[in-house]
Design a protein around this motif. Structure first.
Motif, PDB file in Angstrom:
ATOM      1  N   HIS A   1     -43.791 -37.151   9.557  1.00  0.00           N
ATOM      2  CA  HIS A   1     -42.515 -36.349   8.912  1.00  0.00           C
ATOM      3  C   HIS A   1     -41.762 -35.279  10.147  1.00  0.00           C
ATOM      4  CE1 HIS A   1     -40.058 -34.016   6.286  1.00  0.00           C
ATOM      5  NE2 HIS A   1     -40.721 -33.066   6.579  1.00  0.00           N
ATOM      6  N   ASP A   2     -42.840 -34.649  10.986  1.00  0.00           N
ATOM      7  CA  ASP A   2     -42.300 -33.744  11.851  1.00  0.00           C
ATOM      8  C   ASP A   2     -41.549 -34.588  12.895  1.00  0.00           C
ATOM      9  OD1 ASP A   2     -43.442 -31.740  10.794  1.00  0.00           O
ATOM     10  OD2 ASP A   2     -45.217 -31.161  12.151  1.00  0.00           O
ATOM     11  N   MET A   3     -42.204 -35.711  13.215  1.00  0.00           N
ATOM     12  CA  MET A   3     -41.512 -36.427  14.440  1.00  0.00           C
ATOM     13  C   MET A   3     -40.070 -37.101  13.922  1.00  0.00           C
ATOM     14  SD  MET A   3     -44.390 -38.928  15.754  1.00  0.00           S
ATOM     15  CE  MET A   3     -43.318 -39.842  16.761  1.00  0.00           C
ATOM     16  N   LEU A   4     -40.008 -37.403  12.745  1.00  0.00           N
ATOM     17  CA  LEU A   4     -38.488 -37.969  12.086  1.00  0.00           C
ATOM     18  C   LEU A   4     -37.605 -36.743  11.975  1.00  0.00           C
ATOM     19  CD1 LEU A   4     -39.980 -40.619   9.413  1.00  0.00           C
ATOM     20  CD2 LEU A   4     -39.268 -41.025  11.863  1.00  0.00           C
ATOM     21  N   ARG A   5     -38.064 -35.674  11.712  1.00  0.00           N
ATOM     22  CA  ARG A   5     -37.082 -34.503  11.621  1.00  0.00           C
ATOM     23  C   ARG A   5     -36.635 -33.771  12.809  1.00  0.00           C
ATOM     24  NH1 ARG A   5     -39.351 -29.454   7.944  1.00  0.00           N
ATOM     25  NH2 ARG A   5     -41.194 -29.307   9.351  1.00  0.00           N
ATOM     26  N   VAL A   6     -37.166 -34.141  13.931  1.00  0.00           N
ATOM     27  CA  VAL A   6     -36.965 -33.116  15.149  1.00  0.00           C
ATOM     28  C   VAL A   6     -35.525 -33.184  15.221  1.00  0.00           C
ATOM     29  CG1 VAL A   6     -36.697 -33.390  17.599  1.00  0.00           C
ATOM     30  CG2 VAL A   6     -38.918 -33.864  16.466  1.00  0.00           C
ATOM     31  N   ASP A   7     -34.525 -34.061  15.139  1.00  0.00           N
ATOM     32  CA  ASP A   7     -33.069 -34.034  15.403  1.00  0.00           C
ATOM     33  C   ASP A   7     -32.516 -33.352  14.093  1.00  0.00           C
ATOM     34  OD1 ASP A   7     -32.772 -35.222  17.963  1.00  0.00           O
ATOM     35  OD2 ASP A   7     -33.453 -37.005  16.979  1.00  0.00           O
ATOM     36  N   LEU A   8     -33.263 -33.066  12.993  1.00  0.00           N
ATOM     37  CA  LEU A   8     -32.541 -32.418  11.697  1.00  0.00           C
ATOM     38  C   LEU A   8     -32.928 -30.874  11.660  1.00  0.00           C
ATOM     39  CD1 LEU A   8     -33.408 -35.215   9.466  1.00  0.00           C
ATOM     40  CD2 LEU A   8     -31.128 -34.923  10.368  1.00  0.00           C
ATOM     41  N   GLU A   9     -34.028 -30.256  12.285  1.00  0.00           N
ATOM     42  CA  GLU A   9     -34.403 -29.128  12.255  1.00  0.00           C
ATOM     43  C   GLU A   9     -33.806 -28.316  13.571  1.00  0.00           C
ATOM     44  OE1 GLU A   9     -38.785 -26.901  11.370  1.00  0.00           O
ATOM     45  OE2 GLU A   9     -38.839 -28.651  12.634  1.00  0.00           O
ATOM     46  N   GLU A  10     -33.226 -27.140  13.094  1.00  0.00           N
ATOM     47  CA  GLU A  10     -32.619 -26.273  14.180  1.00  0.00           C
ATOM     48  C   GLU A  10     -34.058 -25.987  15.133  1.00  0.00           C
ATOM     49  OE1 GLU A  10     -29.761 -25.221  14.882  1.00  0.00           O
ATOM     50  OE2 GLU A  10     -29.078 -26.562  13.407  1.00  0.00           O
ATOM     51  N   PRO A  11     -33.649 -25.917  16.556  1.00  0.00           N
ATOM     52  CA  PRO A  11     -34.673 -25.518  17.331  1.00  0.00           C
ATOM     53  C   PRO A  11     -35.427 -24.467  17.296  1.00  0.00           C
ATOM     54  CG  PRO A  11     -32.631 -26.474  18.620  1.00  0.00           C
ATOM     55  CD  PRO A  11     -32.413 -26.249  16.999  1.00  0.00           C
TER      56      PRO A  11
END
Length: 511
Positions: free
Chosen positions: A289-299
């Motif tokens: 889940h963390d890998m898939l949402r990298v581009d969705l989560e603000e840095p």
């Protein structure tokens, strides 16, 4: 003079230290060793050159030993140094783990190299260090001829190419523009002239970019700092170390998969991965889940969350960080080409950000700078151009435009990209069909021995170590990986030498 084998090593950085240490601890007839390194950073390489002590290694001492089978080698060296200096540098205040300064690790590399060379000389080896670049190579019958810039040629029974990584690529054509810093290392010298109140734009968001921000903060910079990249993915934050061993994601299990009727696939690997996580009581779905949402989560949100998870009892991320460098080179060559392409396109940068994390204290400094409004992060960088008067105009994907007084290029070099200075050498090997480029970077080589392949067949006299093998082995640049590959190379050389014999000890001629 010894009449044994002759070995030419092209490149004298950290990879060469691992190789020489492995050679010094191997058994067999002594010979002649020649190391070529044109830079002033002999044994340190670009990564561990003399620089500010603010910059830390991003792994704990047990993962930084150059000696195979002795993970405590670097830790013991550090303790001895601590007794002399009276200071234990690099203890992380959040995790309690130790991340020594990279310049200190460079000292360790130097001393380890000197110790290994002394051992080789005691055993009868002739050792030469040549401060010049190798510009071309010819694969002749029974040996490899290396040409230097000074016009001399030396013949060797075996040659190992460990040419290191490349510097940052100038993505926006800013070289020569006033105020542009093309390569930030050493930061102690390159960033010194930046005015305390300059607005600084840093291109990149990887470990190099983090180094730049940490160095600016340490020298008291008060102007705005902007981290600019296409995706805005920061390195992950390393969690508190925990003791464990892989049980399923090991080379032996991978070999079993390769021999099975179905072979190695993403699906079969997922089954093994789930077994590893299950036995450790870890949650694989959380990591995925963390890998898939990298581009969705603000840095910044991701940074804050990972700092909060430094003491997480979930072993999932720790398992991934152990498995990728240890087993990745065994798995990668067995995957089908379409699977490799899919992983590289969709997940490579994410995997690297998770498996090459920064120390928690470094992450904490970044977050403090964000909270004080001094540091801002932008993803979707579109363009940077020199301004009409002075400085630079920056355009982000959301249309944001701002001015920067200075621009620092901190783009992480593509793994497997042949360094500019080594291009003539590698091109000469490819032109004569002694080597071939790998479609994913570097050159083609065999996993088991690190031998360069000629027409699909491993060449027993040519070897690749480090980033030059990135396309073939996926993960090649960590110290444990360099140690493992060095062992493979030395064993392969010794085995081949034992079968063919080298009574003449190599040839040498003036070209």
């Amino acid at each position: 003079m010894s009449r044994g084998i002759s070995i030419g090593v092209v490149g004298g950085g950290a990879a060469a230290v691992c190789l020489i240490d492995a050679l010094a601890r191997s058994t067999g007839e002594p010979g002649r060793l020649t190391v070529f390194e044109p830079s002033p950073h002999l044994w340190r390489g670009r990564a561990y050159q003399v620089d500010t002590e603010i910059l830390r290694v991003n792994s704990t001492p047990d993962d930084m030993s150059v000696r195979a089978g002795d993970p405590g080698h670097f830790a013991r060296w550090l303790k001895a140094r601590d007794r002399i200096t009276g200071i234990a540098q690099g203890v992380d205040r959040l995790s309690g783990a130790r991340f020594p300064p990279r310049t200190v690790y460079g000292e360790y590399l130097e001393q380890s190299a000197h110790e290994a060379l002394r051992g080789l000389r005691r055993d009868g080896w002739r050792v030469d260090i040549i401060g010049g670049a190798v510009t071309a190579a010819d694969r002749l019958s029974g040996h490899v001829l290396l040409h230097t810039r000074r016009g001399r040629a030396r013949a060797f029974d075996y040659v190992v190419l460990n040419v290191g990584g490349d510097g940052p690529k100038d993505m926006y054509g800013l070289s020569g523009a006033p105020g542009f810093i093309a390569d930030p290392y050493p930061v102690a010298g390159k960033l010194r002239d930046i005015d305390d109140h300059d607005e600084v734009a840093v291109i990149g968001s990887g470990l190099t970019a983090v180094d730049v921000v940490l160095a600016l903060a340490a020298q008291g910079h008060r102007g705005r700092i902007s981290l600019l990249s296409r995706r805005g993915v920061l390195p992950g934050v390393r969690q508190r170390p925990a003791s464990f061993s892989l049980r399923h994601l090991v080379p032996e299990r991978v070999a079993e998969l390769a021999l099975s009727g179905d072979g190695v696939s993403i699906e079969s690997l997922a089954t093994v991965l789930r077994a590893e996580f299950r036995d450790a009581g870890a949650d694989l779905d959380t990591v995925v889940h963390d890998m898939l949402r990298v581009d969705l989560e603000e840095p910044v949100d991701r940074l804050r969350r990972q700092i909060d998870e430094v003491d997480s009892p979930n072993m999932g991320l720790r398992i991934l960080q152990r498995a990728v460098p240890e087993t990745g080179p065994d798995i990668w060559p067995l995957l089908r080409e379409e699977q490799k392409v899919r992983l590289l396109r969709a997940h490579y940068r994410t995997i690297m950000s998770m498996c090459c994390p920064m120390p928690p204290s470094s992450a904490s400094v970044l977050l403090d700078l964000v909270r004080s409004d001094q540091l801002e992060m932008f993803s979707g960088l579109q363009d940077i151009t020199p301004a009409a008067d002075a400085g630079f105009d920056v355009i982000a994907a959301d249309g944001t435009r701002f001015h920067a007084d200075r621009v620092v290029n901190a783009v992480n070099a593509s793994e497997g990209r042949i360094p500019r200075d080594a291009q003539p050498l590698v091109t000469s090997l490819i032109r004569t069909r002694a080597a071939s480029r790998h479609p994913h970077g570097g050159v083609q080589l065999a996993r088991a021995t690190s031998r360069l392949t000629r027409n699909g067949r491993p060449d027993p006299r040519l070897y690749g170590l480090g980033n030059i093998a990135a396309g073939a082995l996926f993960f090649t640049f960590g110290i444990p990986s360099l140690v493992d590959r060095s062992q493979d190379i030395v064993a392969a050389i010794r085995e081949h030498a034992g079968t063919v014999g080298h009574a003449r000890g190599g040839a040498e001629a003036a070209a």
